[in-house]
Design a protein around this motif. Structure first.
Motif, mmCIF file in Angstrom:
data_model
loop_
_atom_site.group_PDB
_atom_site.id
_atom_site.type_symbol
_atom_site.label_atom_id
_atom_site.label_comp_id
_atom_site.label_asym_id
_atom_site.label_seq_id
_atom_site.Cartn_x
_atom_site.Cartn_y
_atom_site.Cartn_z
ATOM 1 N N LEU A 9 -45.440 -2.828 -4.387
ATOM 2 C CA LEU A 9 -45.441 -4.292 -4.305
ATOM 3 C C LEU A 9 -45.254 -4.911 -5.692
ATOM 4 N N ILE A 10 -45.997 -4.419 -6.656
ATOM 5 C CA ILE A 10 -45.925 -5.015 -7.998
ATOM 6 C C ILE A 10 -44.539 -4.801 -8.611
ATOM 7 N N VAL A 52 -47.650 -5.109 3.019
ATOM 8 C CA VAL A 52 -48.734 -4.325 2.425
ATOM 9 C C VAL A 52 -50.069 -4.722 3.052
ATOM 10 N N THR A 53 -50.358 -6.018 3.182
ATOM 11 C CA THR A 53 -51.662 -6.397 3.749
ATOM 12 C C THR A 53 -51.745 -6.080 5.244
ATOM 13 N N ALA A 88 -41.846 -6.666 -6.544
ATOM 14 C CA ALA A 88 -41.853 -8.117 -6.765
ATOM 15 C C ALA A 88 -41.193 -8.453 -8.091
ATOM 16 N N ALA A 148 -45.217 -8.444 0.422
ATOM 17 C CA ALA A 148 -46.666 -8.569 0.244
ATOM 18 C C ALA A 148 -47.367 -8.551 1.604
ATOM 19 N N SER A 149 -46.785 -9.247 2.567
ATOM 20 C CA SER A 149 -47.388 -9.275 3.911
ATOM 21 C C SER A 149 -47.397 -7.879 4.518
ATOM 22 N N VAL A 172 -40.148 -11.261 -1.280
ATOM 23 C CA VAL A 172 -41.402 -10.829 -1.913
ATOM 24 C C VAL A 172 -42.590 -11.116 -0.999
ATOM 25 N N LEU A 173 -42.565 -12.286 -0.383
ATOM 26 C CA LEU A 173 -43.643 -12.653 0.540
ATOM 27 C C LEU A 173 -43.720 -11.657 1.693
ATOM 28 N N ILE A 217 -49.555 -0.758 -3.293
ATOM 29 C CA ILE A 217 -49.776 -1.839 -4.265
ATOM 30 C C ILE A 217 -48.772 -1.712 -5.411
#
Ligand SMILES: Nc1ncnc2c1ncn2[C@@H]1O[C@H](COP(=O)(O)OP(=O)(O)O)[C@@H](O)[C@H]1O
Ligand SMILES: [Mg+2]
Lengths: 219, 225
Positions: free
Chosen positions: A24-25, A105-106, A28, A102-103, A98-99, A21
């Protein structure tokens, strides 16, 4: 993008959720403010390699970005039309990276692990009245119920079409909201029945069922 | 052992349950009756989800009015629609939810999750998204989530109403294998095969209570009328 954990054994999966996380932050923020193409290229290649390292099939990876392509295309087109196609390209590329991040990570982190990390991070706010476990449960449930609600919406639409009603947002909204409220009642009941207690294991003096619990789901 | 003593319940003006006096000790108890006859309200009394307006409900001597939490550990509840009781996105995460509510963490938690998944044949689905499961698999997950908490009684409110025949059988088989007391509301009369007792509700009252064959006959007669 939400709740589509892709199971595999990989170093990316094994990384602690909190670390992912954080990456990611920070990632991004850096990527969205980066204007240098060569650095963006490095970021893009890094994210792509991380996908490979996480053993995510290319099809799955592309499927994460695809739904956003329309909007990104529109953004690019808009900029191109006002003669700012370079800026348009920059914005589009930043968003894609960025997308993807994020993907990633999920795809590699179970929601419960993500929530455990968020719960820990919120821990210091407890004296201010924040209930980290409750926040985490709410977020998990929001993710869990996205597909359930979209099934409900499909069912309502089907029933309406069977009665000759054309596709209309207003006609869809009220039965859907009614269903969602009824569902919220029975979900509250189920949480209670499964022993959920927002105060943790501390004994409490009152033991009232939640409001919704007084109403059995009608059938 | 569950005892219901002179329990009545009303929603507003309408009396939904009238003066119910029962003790539930048999291993397999079926509850049948028309829609709206009060079955769901009745079974919700058994774990304190509904507190009777008058009278009381005792589980192993504990009163639902005071000891709700302890009672809900003893009496597990499976609802009609599994989509409303699965609260985490992944199968294993949802299974862990109830166990975490019991205070389990770490390796002990992991072990109980694995045990429960294996017991109900859900191990291959462990990392699957719950919304990708079939209706029967979802209901099995809901049942596994409740049984993992090791209650002494499982109450089920029409657990197979939304399922096709094959999935009904899976649930029936899973239920047949349980050591626990099972109290089940159902319209699927074949699920009551091998039950010890069937209770028939009509307009908030018990109109028959005894051997399954008699209860089912009475229910069918009511449905004909
Ligand atoms: N929360 C509620 N408010 C008002 N009436 C209710 C509520 N819940 C149930 N009822 C009514 O109580 C009666 C019994 O309902 P229920 O116990 O769900 O019956 P069954 O499960 O046998 O269909 C029905 O007439 C129903 O409409
Ligand atoms: Mg009912």
């Amino acid at each position: 993008m939400l709740g589509i954990y892709h199971d595999a054994r990989s170093p990316v999966h094994r990384l602690p959720a909190g670390a992912k996380i954080l990456v990611l932050i920070v990632g991004a923020a850096l990527i969205l403010s980066e204007s240098d193409w060569s650095r963006l290229a490095i970021a893009g290649v890094s994210v792509a390699s991380a996908f490979a390292l996480a053993r995510i099939p290319a099809g799955v990876a592309v499927a994460q970005i695809r739904p956003a392509l329309w909007i990104l295309g529109a953004i690019f087109l808009f900029h191109a039309l006002i003669g700012e196609w370079r800026l348009g390209a920059l914005i589009t590329v930043r968003f894609v990276i960025v997308l993807a991040l994020a993907s990633l990570v999920t795809l590699t982190t179970r929601v419960s692990d993500m929530m455990a990390a968020i719960e820990r991070a919120l821990g210091p706010l407890r004296p201010l009245g924040v209930k980290p476990a409750t926040v985490a449960l709410c977020l998990s449930m929001a993710i869990r119920f996205v597909p359930v609600l979209s099934n409900e919406a499909a069912a309502v639409r089907e029933a309406q079409r069977a009665r000759g009603l054309e596709r209309s947002l207003t006609a869809l909204a009220s039965p859907l909201i009614l269903r969602a409220l009824r569902m919220a009642d029975s979900v509250a009941e189920a949480l209670h029945a499964r022993g959920y207690d927002p105060e943790g294991l501390e004994p409490s003096t009152t033991d009232e069922p939640p409001k919704g619990a007084q109403r059995p789901a009608s059938d | 052992m569950i005892e219901i003593q002179k329990a009545s319940h009303r929603f507003g003006e309408t009396e939904v349950l009238s003066d119910i006096d029962l003790s539930l000790a048999e291993r397999r108890i079926g509850i049948v009756g028309a829609n709206g006859s009060g079955k769901s309200t009745f079974v919700r009394l058994l774990n304190g989800l509904v507190i009777p307006a008058s009278g009381s409900v005792l589980v192993d001597g504990l009163d639902t009015r005071r000891d709700g939490r302890a009672i809900r550990r003893r009496v597990g509840f499976v609802f009609q629609n599994p989509d409303h009781q699965i609260v985490y996105p992944l199968v294993e995460e949802d299974l862990a939810f109830g166990l975490r509510n019991l205070g389990l963490r770490g390796a002990a938690l992991e072990e109980r999750v694995t045990q429960a998944l294996e017991r109900f044949g859900l191990a291959p689905l462990r990392k699957r998204s719950a919304h990708l499961l079939s209706g029967g698999e979802k209901q099995l997950l809901a049942l596994a989530g409740v049984l993992a908490m090791e209650p002494s009684t499982v109450v089920l409110d029409e657990p197979t109403t939304l399922l096709d025949l094959r999935n009904k059988r899976r649930i029936a088989n899973a239920l047949a294998s349980l050591d626990q007391q099972v109290i089940m509301v159902t319209h699927d009369l074949d699920l009551l095969a091998g039950f010890d007792r069937v209770i028939v509700f009509e307009a908030g009252r018990i109109v028959a209570d005894g051997a399954p064959a008699d209860g089912v006959a009475r229910y069918l007669a009511l449905m004909e009328a």
